[in-house]
Motif scaffolding. Structure first.
Motif, mmCIF file in Angstrom:
data_model
loop_
_atom_site.group_PDB
_atom_site.id
_atom_site.type_symbol
_atom_site.label_atom_id
_atom_site.label_comp_id
_atom_site.label_asym_id
_atom_site.label_seq_id
_atom_site.Cartn_x
_atom_site.Cartn_y
_atom_site.Cartn_z
ATOM 1 N N GLU A 168 -6.279 -2.891 13.542
ATOM 2 C CA GLU A 168 -5.258 -2.068 14.178
ATOM 3 C C GLU A 168 -4.140 -1.683 13.216
ATOM 4 O O GLU A 168 -3.631 -0.563 13.244
ATOM 5 C CB GLU A 168 -4.678 -2.824 15.382
ATOM 6 N N ASN A 169 -3.761 -2.597 12.313
ATOM 7 C CA ASN A 169 -2.662 -2.315 11.389
ATOM 8 C C ASN A 169 -3.001 -1.159 10.450
ATOM 9 O O ASN A 169 -2.196 -0.246 10.261
ATOM 10 C CB ASN A 169 -2.338 -3.563 10.557
ATOM 11 N N MET A 170 -4.198 -1.197 9.869
ATOM 12 C CA MET A 170 -4.608 -0.135 8.955
ATOM 13 C C MET A 170 -4.796 1.179 9.702
ATOM 14 O O MET A 170 -4.415 2.248 9.204
ATOM 15 C CB MET A 170 -5.896 -0.531 8.227
ATOM 16 N N THR A 171 -5.353 1.111 10.898
ATOM 17 C CA THR A 171 -5.545 2.328 11.690
ATOM 18 C C THR A 171 -4.209 2.992 11.989
ATOM 19 O O THR A 171 -4.056 4.214 11.859
ATOM 20 C CB THR A 171 -6.270 1.988 13.001
ATOM 21 N N ARG A 172 -3.231 2.180 12.372
ATOM 22 C CA ARG A 172 -1.900 2.717 12.679
ATOM 23 C C ARG A 172 -1.257 3.308 11.421
ATOM 24 O O ARG A 172 -0.653 4.383 11.457
ATOM 25 C CB ARG A 172 -1.016 1.613 13.249
ATOM 26 N N PHE A 173 -1.423 2.620 10.299
ATOM 27 C CA PHE A 173 -0.838 3.081 9.038
ATOM 28 C C PHE A 173 -1.438 4.419 8.611
ATOM 29 O O PHE A 173 -0.713 5.347 8.232
ATOM 30 C CB PHE A 173 -1.072 2.029 7.941
ATOM 31 N N LEU B 210 0.843 -1.206 0.000
ATOM 32 C CA LEU B 210 0.000 0.000 0.000
ATOM 33 C C LEU B 210 0.877 1.254 0.000
ATOM 34 O O LEU B 210 0.576 2.226 -0.707
ATOM 35 C CB LEU B 210 -0.919 -0.016 1.218
ATOM 36 N N GLN B 211 1.948 1.237 0.772
ATOM 37 C CA GLN B 211 2.844 2.396 0.809
ATOM 38 C C GLN B 211 3.450 2.655 -0.565
ATOM 39 O O GLN B 211 3.586 3.804 -0.994
ATOM 40 C CB GLN B 211 3.953 2.176 1.830
ATOM 41 N N ARG B 212 3.775 1.585 -1.268
ATOM 42 C CA ARG B 212 4.351 1.763 -2.608
ATOM 43 C C ARG B 212 3.342 2.383 -3.560
ATOM 44 O O ARG B 212 3.680 3.259 -4.356
ATOM 45 C CB ARG B 212 4.828 0.415 -3.142
ATOM 46 N N VAL B 213 2.106 1.927 -3.471
ATOM 47 C CA VAL B 213 1.066 2.510 -4.332
ATOM 48 C C VAL B 213 0.897 4.001 -4.022
ATOM 49 O O VAL B 213 0.805 4.838 -4.924
ATOM 50 C CB VAL B 213 -0.272 1.759 -4.146
ATOM 51 N N ARG C 167 5.304 15.315 3.761
ATOM 52 C CA ARG C 167 5.064 14.517 2.559
ATOM 53 C C ARG C 167 4.903 15.422 1.337
ATOM 54 O O ARG C 167 4.235 16.448 1.383
ATOM 55 C CB ARG C 167 3.804 13.665 2.739
ATOM 56 N N GLU C 168 5.544 15.044 0.234
ATOM 57 C CA GLU C 168 5.447 15.812 -0.998
ATOM 58 C C GLU C 168 4.585 15.061 -1.997
ATOM 59 O O GLU C 168 4.681 13.852 -2.121
ATOM 60 C CB GLU C 168 6.844 16.042 -1.590
ATOM 61 N N PRO C 169 3.738 15.766 -2.812
ATOM 62 C CA PRO C 169 3.518 17.203 -2.733
ATOM 63 C C PRO C 169 2.723 17.628 -1.502
ATOM 64 O O PRO C 169 2.873 18.707 -1.004
ATOM 65 C CB PRO C 169 2.749 17.508 -4.010
ATOM 66 N N LYS C 170 1.854 16.784 -1.004
ATOM 67 C CA LYS C 170 1.185 17.072 0.264
ATOM 68 C C LYS C 170 0.505 15.799 0.731
ATOM 69 O O LYS C 170 0.240 14.886 -0.039
ATOM 70 C CB LYS C 170 0.171 18.206 0.102
ATOM 71 N N ARG C 171 0.215 15.746 2.016
ATOM 72 C CA ARG C 171 -0.397 14.542 2.568
ATOM 73 C C ARG C 171 -1.844 14.447 2.106
ATOM 74 O O ARG C 171 -2.539 15.458 1.970
ATOM 75 C CB ARG C 171 -0.310 14.553 4.082
ATOM 76 N N PRO C 172 -2.339 13.232 1.851
ATOM 77 C CA PRO C 172 -3.711 13.090 1.362
ATOM 78 C C PRO C 172 -4.735 13.278 2.476
ATOM 79 O O PRO C 172 -4.436 13.125 3.664
ATOM 80 C CB PRO C 172 -3.732 11.649 0.829
ATOM 81 N N GLY D 268 -2.965 6.600 10.489
ATOM 82 C CA GLY D 268 -2.575 7.641 11.441
ATOM 83 C C GLY D 268 -1.197 8.187 11.124
ATOM 84 O O GLY D 268 -0.962 9.401 11.174
ATOM 85 N N LYS D 269 -0.283 7.298 10.766
ATOM 86 C CA LYS D 269 1.070 7.725 10.402
ATOM 87 C C LYS D 269 1.044 8.536 9.115
ATOM 88 O O LYS D 269 1.751 9.554 8.981
ATOM 89 C CB LYS D 269 1.961 6.498 10.251
ATOM 90 N N LEU D 270 0.224 8.100 8.165
ATOM 91 C CA LEU D 270 0.120 8.804 6.886
ATOM 92 C C LEU D 270 -0.413 10.220 7.072
ATOM 93 O O LEU D 270 0.085 11.181 6.476
ATOM 94 C CB LEU D 270 -0.800 8.019 5.934
ATOM 95 N N ALA D 271 -1.423 10.357 7.922
ATOM 96 C CA ALA D 271 -2.030 11.667 8.154
ATOM 97 C C ALA D 271 -1.090 12.625 8.867
ATOM 98 O O ALA D 271 -1.236 13.841 8.761
ATOM 99 C CB ALA D 271 -3.319 11.509 8.967
ATOM 100 N N SER D 272 -0.100 12.081 9.571
ATOM 101 C CA SER D 272 0.813 12.936 10.342
ATOM 102 C C SER D 272 2.047 13.339 9.555
ATOM 103 O O SER D 272 2.885 14.085 10.057
ATOM 104 C CB SER D 272 1.256 12.205 11.613
ATOM 105 N N GLN D 273 2.173 12.881 8.309
ATOM 106 C CA GLN D 273 3.365 13.181 7.512
ATOM 107 C C GLN D 273 3.249 14.564 6.894
ATOM 108 O O GLN D 273 2.914 14.727 5.719
ATOM 109 C CB GLN D 273 3.565 12.123 6.411
#
Length: 781
Positions: A104-109, A84-87, A119-124, A111-116
């Motif tokens: 829990e795995n998706m929730t943690r993922f 998923l990270q690669r996509v 991230r370029e160009p910007k976080r989704p 949460g980490k994505l939203a806090s980046q």
């Protein structure tokens, strides 16, 4: 006076005589100012929907640039969701849609994505929908009941189900649910149709499958370090929206694509490099064919044709929304015309090459039908003149008759005006009868000097309408008769031509599938022609792939970017495979070419490298304490060497000569020591930039410093300190440095340095070194 002509027109110019197909109307030139519209782009957005369950991912996303939904059949993924990270890294979605009910795995993922924030160009944007929106049955229903322009209206419900089943893998339950959730999100947000009537649905021009199997895994840092891509700020103030342009990079020097979609595909190939030998050889067959001298003329002709393949998805989207522009018909005609030229050319090429065979077979007669319809129906010159869709003569007898009557109006209205003047006051010198669309026929007379107040405008037998440009406009008995007799011809003609345009749009949309396939195959041909052109100019050779050879064997390899920048470039060979020399430690003096021989990024290599991985390490441990850096490098290499035959293929460039001198690596066939060949000529060091067996005896930093222009005094002092450190003796300051004026000079230089803003992107430290540090060095040392 408003009047519209209906002179016979001709169709726009095709790409050239060599591309002509039999049966096409003779093309005429198209005014160039409109050409600019054909390349206009909407700001693309990607909206991704993902589901994760029991170790499997279901992914689908909508791309507004081509109004297409892309999906990946259910794929296994690790709990850390690396796939998923690669996509996400590849497509950079505007939003990520998922179910509110997650493990829990998706929730943690997420949460980490939203806090980046970096991230370029910007976080989704992370969007949670109720889990009921992802139900299997309701998702199937949404998919089967969708309004898709690529499905002909003539299909029955059963035929539509069978057709969609051939495209969408309904046996991949997570993917189906992800598609259903994506459709729900698109309908709720009304992506791309926010300002349209509510009955206008989000345009979906196709479904495409994408796979991430048979791919070489390259992390984002490696893309940057190896300069595969390099984005730079665009110097033009008109490019602020995009903001970036491609700098000196591998992609930049190979991108010779003629159409936007070819460039997009080339970037996709770079971000999804494959190790499928069948696919790689299929691409190389085409490149090799166009490198043959006898095929260069054919390559140039195909390249010209590809320049006319334009943004078909955007045109189809506008047709779906009934927003078609005049320029869209021109661009579509030239695109289809060029596609037929590509088809005819490829039919004359060896059909043993898959791409030529696909173009020859899949560019079907539907293209000829589309081109013929547009060429016979659309009046391009008339459409440009009136800035609306108009049709050629002999398409609709009723429209032709109304246009004939409209063209004959000037003479007829002149006669009517003459009769009206006979009944007017003798003080009125002249009059005219005019036709205004939506208003009708009016009698126009000049304003007399005596007509000052509004009451002065009243004339017996006439109904005053308005004053414009010192002319009074009235309705008379005769103009009312004309309205009843002739009606609003202009609006009637416009309405009838709009209806014909809608019917023509339906014909084109019904054949959208072949247009999409044209774009896919033309893009592929465009990329391979671009690579063939680069290979021709830069002297690249075809690589040979063999499943029997486990490793890499390179003969006279060259750095594709460095050889363009250096005055002279020395190629090097290398071989890495089997159980010998899987770890190559490269030592040599500074500036001898170690880093050009390879470029690196260690980052995730330790945890992810396999026996089939290629790991490039350049100066690892350089930025930390010498002992710590050396220990880390030795530990990493020993970690891989402990794997034995499953050790990755590793190239290490280092100045840590102690790695060899202290024998920190185990002896054995897996380790091979290489160095960059040099020769000392008196006090000078000559670089040959050639790799050879052996170990460097010294880094020769003093030679490099002298070549860089540092003062001799400074170089001598540096060598002296280095010798003291190596022998373990104490370092004593030079007595002259204790002089007061020298201390003041030192302090002045330090003050200047402290005033520098190191975060200023425009700061050039090289300028500071050359203008401040080096001149001051002679007075300090």
């Amino acid at each position: 006076m408003a009047s519209l002509g209906a002179n016979p027109r001709r169709t726009p110019q095709g790409p050239g005589p060599e591309a002509a197909s039999s049966g096409f109307p003779s093309p005429a030139p198209v005014p160039s100012p409109r050409e600019a519209e054909e390349e206009e782009e909407e700001l693309a957005e990607i909206h991704l929907c993902v589901l994760w369950n029991s170790g499997y991912l279901g992914i689908a996303y909508y791309d507004t640039s081509d109004s297409t939904i892309h999906f990946m059949p259910d794929a296994p993924d690790h709990e850390s969701l690396k796939l998923l990270q690669r996509v996400l890294d590849e497509i950079n979605p505007q939003s990520v849609v998922t179910s509110a009910k997650q493990d829990e795995n998706m929730t943690r993922f997420l949460g980490k994505l939203a806090s980046q924030e970096h991230r370029e160009p910007k976080r989704p944007e992370i969007i949670f929908l109720p889990s009921v929106d992802f139900g299997l049955e309701i998702s199937k229903q949404r998919l089967l009941s969708g309004n898709y322009s690529f499905i002909p209206d003539s299909m029955t419900a059963t035929e539509k189900i069978l057709f969609l089943s051939s495209i969408i893998p309904f046996d991949c339950l997570l993917t189906v649910r992800a598609l259903g959730g994506l459709l729900k999100f698109l309908g709720r947000r009304r992506i791309g149709v926010e300002l349209e009537d509510y009955n206008v649905s989000v345009p979906i021009l196709g479904f495409k499958k994408f796979m991430l199997t048979h791919l070489v895994n390259i992390d984002q840092d490696t893309y940057s370090v190896l300069q595969i891509f390099k984005s730079e700020s665009h110097p033009s103030v008109y490019k602020v929206a995009s903001g970036l342009k491609e700098g000196l990079s591998l992609f930049g020097i190979l991108n010779r694509c003629r159409c936007k979609w070819g460039e997009k595909l080339l970037r996709l190939w770079f971000t999804r490099p494959t190790h499928d030998l069948g696919e790689l050889n299929s691409r190389l067959d085409v490149i090799q064919f166009f490198l043959l001298p006898q095929n260069l003329d054919m390559a140039q002709m195909l390249h010209r044709l590809l320049g006319h393949i334009k943004n078909v998805p955007l045109i189809l989207k506008r047709m779906k929304l009934s927003h078609t522009k005049v320029s869209d018909w021109q661009v579509l005609y030239k695109t289809v015309y060029s596609a037929l030229g590509l088809r005819d050319a490829c039919r004359s090429l060896p059909q043993s090459i898959q791409l030529f065979r696909d173009i020859a077979q899949e560019f079907s007669d539907d293209l000829h039908h589309i081109a013929s319809l547009i060429g016979k129906v659309v009046d391009f010159e008339g459409s440009l003149a009136e800035n609306r869709f108009t049709v050629l003569p002999n398409i609709d007898p009723e429209i032709d008759e109304k246009k004939r009557r409209l063209m004959g109006l000037p003479n007829f209205l002149t006669e009517v005006a003459r009769k009206e003047l006979e009944n007017l006051d003798s003080r009125i010198p002249s009059c005219s009868v005019i036709y205004i669309p939506l208003i009708g026929f009016l009698l126009s007379i000049p304003r007399l000097p005596s007509m000052v107040e509004a009451s002065d405008f009243e004339i017996n037998g006439l109904d005053f309408m308005f004053l414009s440009e010192e002319k009074l406009h009235y309705r008379s008995a005769r103009t009312k008769e004309l309205d009843a007799l002739l009606g609003d011809l202009h609006c009637e003609i416009r309405d009838q031509e709009t209806l014909l345009m809608y019917q023509l749009q339906c014909q084109v949309l019904a054949r959208a599938a072949v247009l999409t396939r044209v774009l896919d195959l033309a893009s592929r041909l465009d990329v391979l022609l671009a690579l063939a052109s680069a290979a021709q100019d830069y002297g690249y050779s075809r690589p040979r792939y063999s499943p029997q050879v486990l490793g890499v064997r390179i003969q006279n390899g060259r750095h594709p970017l460095m050889e363009l920048c250096a005055r002279t470039f020395v190629p090097n060979s290398t071989e890495c495979g089997g159980d010998k020399g899987r770890v190559k430690v490269i030592t040599g003096p500074n500036s001898s070419g170690k880093s050009i021989y390879l470029k690196q990024q260690v980052a995730k290599a330790v945890n992810n490298a396999t026996a089939q991985s290629l790991v490039l390490i350049d100066e690892f441990g350089k930025g930390t304490n010498t002992v710590d850096g050396l220990a880390l490098l030795a530990a990493v290499l020993r970690h891989w060497l402990a794997r034995g035959p499953t050790c990755p293929h590793i190239f290490v460039a280092t100045n840590f000569l102690s790695l060899v001198q202290l024998q920190l690596l185990p002896r054995g066939p897996l380790v091979q020591y290489l160095t960059m060949e040099t020769c000392e000529d008196g006090n000078d060091l000559v670089f040959f930039y050639q790799v050879c067996e052996g170990v460097a005896k010294a880094s020769h930093a003093s030679h490099t410093a002298a070549q860089a222009g540092l003062p001799d005094k400074l170089v001598a002092r540096g060598k002296e300190v280095s010798d003291l450190i190596r022998s373990g003796k104490p370092i004593k300051p030079v007595k002259d440095l204790l002089k007061k004026n020298q201390m003041e000079n030192c302090q002045t230089l330090v003050d200047k340095f402290m005033k520098l803003d190191l975060e200023d992107p425009n700061l050039d430290l090289n300028v500071f070194m050359s203008q401040e540090v080096l001149p001051a060095a002679t007075s300090i040392l």
